[in-house]
Design a protein around this motif. Structure first.
Motif, PDB file in Angstrom:
ATOM      1  N   SER A 170       0.760  -1.049   0.075  1.00 54.56           N
ATOM      2  CA  SER A 170      -0.109   0.158   0.083  1.00 54.56           C
ATOM      3  C   SER A 170       0.841   1.232  -0.029  1.00 54.56           C
ATOM      4  CB  SER A 170      -1.018  -0.077   1.161  1.00 54.56           C
ATOM      5  OG  SER A 170      -0.345   0.118   2.419  1.00 54.56           O
ATOM      6  N   GLU A 171       2.124   1.134   0.795  1.00 59.39           N
ATOM      7  CA  GLU A 171       2.820   2.428   0.739  1.00 59.39           C
ATOM      8  C   GLU A 171       3.635   2.636  -0.593  1.00 59.39           C
ATOM      9  OE1 GLU A 171       5.790   1.877   3.902  1.00 59.39           O
ATOM     10  OE2 GLU A 171       4.294   1.946   5.469  1.00 59.39           O
TER      11      GLU A 171
ATOM     12  N   ILE B 102       6.065  11.028  -1.460  1.00 66.35           N
ATOM     13  CA  ILE B 102       5.924  11.822  -0.098  1.00 66.35           C
ATOM     14  C   ILE B 102       5.905  13.399   0.033  1.00 66.35           C
ATOM     15  CG2 ILE B 102       6.760  12.225   2.415  1.00 66.35           C
ATOM     16  CD1 ILE B 102       7.715   9.322   2.147  1.00 66.35           C
ATOM     17  N   LEU B 103       5.029  13.855   0.403  1.00 69.58           N
ATOM     18  CA  LEU B 103       5.139  15.519   0.503  1.00 69.58           C
ATOM     19  C   LEU B 103       5.719  16.077   1.778  1.00 69.58           C
ATOM     20  CD1 LEU B 103       1.510  16.264  -0.985  1.00 69.58           C
ATOM     21  CD2 LEU B 103       3.552  16.600  -2.171  1.00 69.58           C
ATOM     22  N   ALA B 104       5.234  15.517   2.760  1.00 70.30           N
ATOM     23  CA  ALA B 104       5.796  16.159   4.005  1.00 70.30           C
ATOM     24  C   ALA B 104       5.274  15.104   5.356  1.00 70.30           C
ATOM     25  CB  ALA B 104       5.163  17.515   4.472  1.00 70.30           C
TER      26      ALA B 104
ATOM     27  N   PHE C  98      -5.595  17.434   7.316  1.00 76.09           N
ATOM     28  CA  PHE C  98      -4.740  17.874   6.180  1.00 76.09           C
ATOM     29  C   PHE C  98      -5.126  18.137   4.908  1.00 76.09           C
ATOM     30  CE2 PHE C  98      -0.988  17.583   9.181  1.00 76.09           C
ATOM     31  CZ  PHE C  98      -1.435  16.796   9.904  1.00 76.09           C
ATOM     32  N   ARG C  99      -4.676  19.434   3.951  1.00 78.39           N
ATOM     33  CA  ARG C  99      -5.262  19.609   2.853  1.00 78.39           C
ATOM     34  C   ARG C  99      -4.000  19.708   1.719  1.00 78.39           C
ATOM     35  NH1 ARG C  99      -9.496  18.001   4.489  1.00 78.39           N
ATOM     36  NH2 ARG C  99     -11.209  19.198   5.204  1.00 78.39           N
ATOM     37  N   ALA C 100      -4.016  19.401   0.589  1.00 82.12           N
ATOM     38  CA  ALA C 100      -3.210  19.899  -0.305  1.00 82.12           C
ATOM     39  C   ALA C 100      -3.827  20.418  -1.654  1.00 82.12           C
ATOM     40  CB  ALA C 100      -2.302  18.247  -0.537  1.00 82.12           C
ATOM     41  N   PHE C 101      -3.100  21.401  -1.926  1.00 81.55           N
ATOM     42  CA  PHE C 101      -3.205  22.270  -3.137  1.00 81.55           C
ATOM     43  C   PHE C 101      -2.029  22.535  -4.129  1.00 81.55           C
ATOM     44  CE2 PHE C 101      -5.417  23.552   0.521  1.00 81.55           C
ATOM     45  CZ  PHE C 101      -6.774  23.337   0.439  1.00 81.55           C
TER      46      PHE C 101
ATOM     47  N   ILE D  49       3.244  10.640   7.768  1.00 82.79           N
ATOM     48  CA  ILE D  49       3.480  10.943   6.526  1.00 82.79           C
ATOM     49  C   ILE D  49       2.364  11.384   5.419  1.00 82.79           C
ATOM     50  CG2 ILE D  49       4.822   9.999   4.288  1.00 82.79           C
ATOM     51  CD1 ILE D  49       6.687   9.723   6.546  1.00 82.79           C
ATOM     52  N   ILE D  50       2.579  12.278   4.734  1.00 81.82           N
ATOM     53  CA  ILE D  50       1.406  12.974   3.938  1.00 81.82           C
ATOM     54  C   ILE D  50       2.167  12.519   2.642  1.00 81.82           C
ATOM     55  CG2 ILE D  50       0.180  14.956   2.934  1.00 81.82           C
ATOM     56  CD1 ILE D  50       1.066  16.185   6.010  1.00 81.82           C
TER      57      ILE D  50
END
Length: 139
Positions: free
Chosen positions: A41-42, A48-50, A77-80, A135-136
């Motif tokens: 799954s990883e 990886i973003l952050a 958490f959100r990502a844009f 991890i994000i």
């Protein structure tokens, strides 16, 4: 013994090349696949973003000038995209609950990327993420 003909030499060259290709294909080994579900799954998740610990509550971080990761409330958490929807400048700061573009002053809300102040009229493009074990990652 007569000298080999040109046709015979070409044939021998092609046969040798084909044998080399077949031999190299037979010795090629695939890398082992992950055996545990966690590893698989990883591997299937995006880059990886952050780390969650690096994203402040009520703020965020600009990642490599390409992504913005925010934490509007603890644990969410959100990502844009970091690309302003007005004229494509890269956003530069995150302050006071907004993601700020330095070019023309557009501001976007950290919770949903919506426009808080123009001239931009469209929200920042939202990106799907997966948060696991601190991890994000992009989904």
């Amino acid at each position: 013994m007569p000298a080999p003909t040109r046709r015979l030499m070409i044939f021998r060259g092609l046969a040798g090349g084909a044998a080399a290709v077949i031999a190299s294909a037979a010795t090629w080994v695939r890398p082992a696949r992950a055996s545990s579900e966690t590893q698989e799954s990883e591997e299937s998740a995006g880059p990886i973003l952050a780390r969650t610990s690096g994203i402040p509550v009520g703020g965020g971080r600009i990642i490599k000038g390409t992504w913005v990761v925010t934490q509007p409330v603890k644990g969410t958490f959100r990502a844009f995209s970091a690309k302003c929807t007005h004229q494509g400048c890269t956003v530069a700061t995150i302050r006071g609950g907004t993601i700020n573009c330095p070019c023309h002053g557009s501001k976007f809300r950290i919770a949903d990327g919506s426009v808080a102040r123009g001239p931009a009229k469209r929200p920042l493009a939202r990106r799907k993420i997966k948060v696991s074990k601190g991890i994000i990652r992009l989904s």
